[in-house]
Design an enzyme around this catalytic site. Structure first.
Site, PDB file in Angstrom:
ATOM      1  N   GLY A  12      50.336  78.480  45.387  1.00 61.10           N
ATOM      2  CA  GLY A  12      50.000  77.351  46.253  1.00 61.10           C
ATOM      3  C   GLY A  12      51.058  76.275  46.346  1.00 61.10           C
ATOM      4  CB  SER A  13      54.755  76.177  45.998  1.00 64.13           C
ATOM      5  OG  SER A  13      55.203  77.033  47.030  1.00 64.13           O
ATOM      6  CG  ASN A  14      54.292  76.722  51.545  1.00 67.40           C
ATOM      7  OD1 ASN A  14      55.047  76.017  52.208  1.00 67.40           O
ATOM      8  ND2 ASN A  14      54.626  77.907  51.112  1.00 67.40           N
ATOM      9  CG  ASN A 107      50.473  82.031  58.295  1.00 65.19           C
ATOM     10  OD1 ASN A 107      50.203  81.786  57.122  1.00 65.19           O
ATOM     11  ND2 ASN A 107      51.197  83.078  58.650  1.00 65.19           N
ATOM     12  CG  HIS A 109      55.899  85.020  58.660  1.00 72.41           C
ATOM     13  ND1 HIS A 109      55.204  85.981  57.964  1.00 72.41           N
ATOM     14  CD2 HIS A 109      57.013  85.631  59.124  1.00 72.41           C
ATOM     15  CE1 HIS A 109      55.878  87.123  58.009  1.00 72.41           C
ATOM     16  NE2 HIS A 109      56.984  86.938  58.703  1.00 72.41           N
ATOM     17  CG  LEU A 144      50.120  89.904  60.578  1.00 70.92           C
ATOM     18  CD1 LEU A 144      49.060  89.105  59.817  1.00 70.92           C
ATOM     19  CD2 LEU A 144      50.490  91.176  59.814  1.00 70.92           C
ATOM     20  CD  GLN A 173      65.356  73.885  54.198  1.00 73.63           C
ATOM     21  OE1 GLN A 173      64.991  73.116  55.094  1.00 73.63           O
ATOM     22  NE2 GLN A 173      66.114  73.482  53.196  1.00 73.63           N
TER      23      GLN A 173
HETATM   24  C1  GRF Z   1      55.788  81.735  50.501  1.00 75.24           C
HETATM   25  O1  GRF Z   1      57.008  82.426  50.677  1.00 75.24           O
HETATM   26  C2  GRF Z   1      55.057  81.714  51.818  1.00 75.24           C
HETATM   27  O2  GRF Z   1      55.924  81.688  52.938  1.00 75.24           O
HETATM   28  C3  GRF Z   1      54.337  83.009  51.799  1.00 75.24           C
HETATM   29  O3  GRF Z   1      53.821  83.069  50.472  1.00 75.24           O
HETATM   30  C4  GRF Z   1      54.855  82.564  49.597  1.00 75.24           C
HETATM   31  C5  GRF Z   1      54.285  81.773  48.461  1.00 75.24           C
HETATM   32  O4  GRF Z   1      53.588  80.682  49.003  1.00 75.24           O
HETATM   33  N1  GRF Z   1      53.319  83.070  52.802  1.00 75.24           N
HETATM   34  P1  GRF Z   1      52.868  79.586  48.016  1.00 75.24           P
HETATM   35  O5  GRF Z   1      53.848  79.206  46.938  1.00 75.24           O
HETATM   36  O6  GRF Z   1      51.633  80.253  47.418  1.00 75.24           O
HETATM   37  O7  GRF Z   1      52.554  78.434  48.927  1.00 75.24           O
END
Ligand code: GRF
Length: 195
Positions: A12-14, A107, A109, A144, A173
């Site tokens: 879940g870093s995003n 989303n 990607h 998709l 990024q």
């Molecule tokens: C990231 O590369 C994202 O683009 C892909 O999943 C990876 C990990 O995402 N969809 P996160 O750290 O769980 O947000």
């Protein structure tokens, strides 16, 4: 104020980047972080941030994709989100689910769409000898990784890059792009953003 629900499958870093951005005069606030994996590390991060969480283990539903989505939807509808953000969410959603949120579901990607929809995007960019790679935020449609592009950020592919090297460079990024796009989108602005 727009109510933002975020779907994750892993660390879940995003999601963390999105949550951290939703302060002050930002037109959105997180109301739920949900995952298809009860063990997703991002759930604990969301709880630490005081955000409601839900987990629906898709494995418990076997091939019953509709049954999984109905249970996930129950948790999502309960918080009445205005916008859904998929952030590292690794389940393909059925057209029925997408239809409920079409026009208000984003989303991220990890490629410069329309190049490399699907998986292993960094390895594919390296093998193709691309000079650049990056990430895309797009509206989710039934096809998709294919909806209208709302933002992109580019990085160089460097000689000797492994897929992990490139993934790490792109992820930095992603954490800039997604919050910037969501801020605009929550304000009703769909102008694509190119960082
Ligand atoms: C990231 O590369 C994202 O683009 C892909 O999943 C990876 C990990 O995402 N969809 P996160 O750290 O769980 O947000």
């Amino acid at each position: 104020m727009k109510r933002i629900a975020i779907l994750i499958s892993g660390g879940g870093s995003n999601m963390v980047a999105l949550v951290r951005s939703m302060t002050g005069d930002h037109p959105g606030r997180p109301v739920l972080v949900a995952s298809n994996d009860p063990a997703a590390g991002g759930l604990r991060k969301a709880q630490a941030a005081g955000i409601a969480t839900a987990a629906v283990d898709h494995r418990a539903f076997g091939k019953d994709r509709a049954g999984f989505e109905a249970e996930l939807l129950r948790h999502i509808e309960a918080v009445e989100p205005d916008i859904l953000c998929l952030a590292g969410f690794m389940r393909v959603l059925t057209p029925a689910f997408v239809a409920r949120f079409e026009g208000r579901m984003l989303n991220i990607h990890p490629s410069l769409l329309p190049k490399y929809p699907g998986l292993h995007t960094h390895q594919r960019a390296i093998e193709a000898g691309d000079a650049e790679a990056g990430c895309t935020v797009h509206e989710v449609t039934a096809v998709l990784d294919d909806g209208p592009i709302l933002g992109q950020a580019r990085v160089p592919v460097l000689a000797g890059d492994s897929a992990d090297d490139l993934a790490g460079r792109v992820l930095v990024q992603e954490h800039r792009l997604y919050p910037a796009v969501l801020r605009r989108y929550a304000a009703g602005d769909r102008t694509p953003l190119f960082l």
